[in-house]
Scaffold this active site. Structure first.
Site, PDB file in Angstrom:
ATOM      1  N   CYS A   1     -22.229 -21.697   1.482  1.00 18.40           N
ATOM      2  CA  CYS A   1     -20.951 -22.123   0.911  1.00 18.40           C
ATOM      3  C   CYS A   1     -21.167 -22.825  -0.433  1.00 18.40           C
ATOM      4  CB  CYS A   1     -20.232 -23.020   1.924  1.00 18.40           C
ATOM      5  SG  CYS A   1     -18.532 -23.408   1.497  1.00 18.40           S
TER       6      CYS A   1
ATOM      7  N   ASP B   1     -12.335 -14.260   4.722  1.00 19.86           N
ATOM      8  CA  ASP B   1     -12.858 -15.330   3.877  1.00 19.86           C
ATOM      9  C   ASP B   1     -12.004 -15.439   2.614  1.00 19.86           C
ATOM     10  OD1 ASP B   1     -14.324 -17.131   2.348  1.00 19.86           O
ATOM     11  OD2 ASP B   1     -16.259 -16.262   2.878  1.00 19.86           O
TER      12      ASP B   1
ATOM     13  N   HIS C   1     -15.162 -17.599   7.020  1.00 22.70           N
ATOM     14  CA  HIS C   1     -15.977 -18.420   6.123  1.00 22.70           C
ATOM     15  C   HIS C   1     -16.649 -19.547   6.915  1.00 22.70           C
ATOM     16  CE1 HIS C   1     -17.007 -20.137   2.173  1.00 22.70           C
ATOM     17  NE2 HIS C   1     -16.824 -21.302   2.755  1.00 22.70           N
TER      18      HIS C   1
END
Length: 262
Positions: free
Chosen positions: A141, A189, A221
């Protein structure tokens, strides 16, 4: 942008069970979590660049330990000066304000002018103190942006990169990589959606370095770090993404003589 700015999905998820086996060290003025392989070799190192929940998150430490169990020396730094985002922080939290430093006691931002020097210090530590010959980087991320920014083997930085569900990566940053990059992407996502994934594919093809993008169905995500392991689909995707990273490093970080089957 090759991926969108972070959102609330960047700090939501499930804490994983397990007891980390690494240790904490200090590099300059920041802390880092270190995981050693069984043979104590530091020749092949991995710099684990976390999501916004930081280096003291149990899940991140367990992943670092997993890489170490597969023969890599792993360094996971505190990127946020003791100001990570707690897992599942309530909805009134503004991640963009956090990025700009509004929640930090000294108003220290969590942006490249602050984070880049931490990454640089870790690379220097790995090259000098630990004598790492090759450095791979793993970015989850938030960390994906810094894998991309520092993927510069020609400058003695990161040799090989891997990122899962990256956020906040500029297209120009992706075009400027100088080494192999693999990506694990989630089917759902909003940070790295289909159009951004396709844009990244076009850029990676243009720059000409080895690349790989794996898309995992049924997950969102954050799945590679914070997925619900009681969900068989999420558990498979998380484990498969980890194996993807291992295979990528086995192929691109090691010499032919050093390669072995996973």
């Amino acid at each position: 942008m090759a991926s969108n700015p972070p959102g609330s999905c960047c700090y939501k998820g499930v804490k994983h069970e397990g007891d980390p086996v690494g240790e904490f060290v200090t590099i300059g003025d920041f802390e880092a979590y270190v995981s050693w392989p069984e043979n104590k070799s530091t020749e092949h190192a991995i710099l684990l660049i976390t999501d916004v929940i930081g280096h003291r998150f149990n899940n991140a430490q367990l992943i670092a330990d997993q890489f170490a169990a597969n023969g890599y020396f792993v360094l996971t730094p505190d990127l946020f000066d003791k100001d990570p985002i707690p897992l599942n922080r309530p909805g009134d939290f503004d991640i963009m304000k956090w990025l700009s430093g509004e929640y930090h006691p000294q108003k220290k931002a969590h942006l490249p002018p602050v984070v880049d020097p931490i990454i640089d210090a870790c690379i220097i530590e790995l090259r000098t103190k630990y004598n790492a010959k090759k450095i791979g980087a793993v970015g989850y991320c938030f960390g994906g942006k810094y894998v991309v920014r520092h993927l510069r083997p020609d400058s003695g930085k990161i040799d090989v990169g891997y990122t899962a569900h990256p956020s906040f990566v500029d297209a120009a940053e992706l075009r400027d990589i100088k080494g192999p990059l693999a990506i694990s992407a989630a089917e759902t996502d909003h940070i790295f959606p289909t159009e951004k994934r396709h844009e990244s594919e076009v850029i990676l093809k243009e720059v000409g370095y080895p690349y790989q993008i794996n898309l995992y169905s049924g997950v969102e995500h954050g799945f590679a770090v914070r997925g619900d392991l009681n969900n068989p689909v999420a558990k498979y995707a998380k484990e498969s993404a980890f194996i993807q990273a291992l295979q990528w490093f086995e192929e691109h970080l090691k010499s032919p003589k050093e390669k072995s089957r996973l």
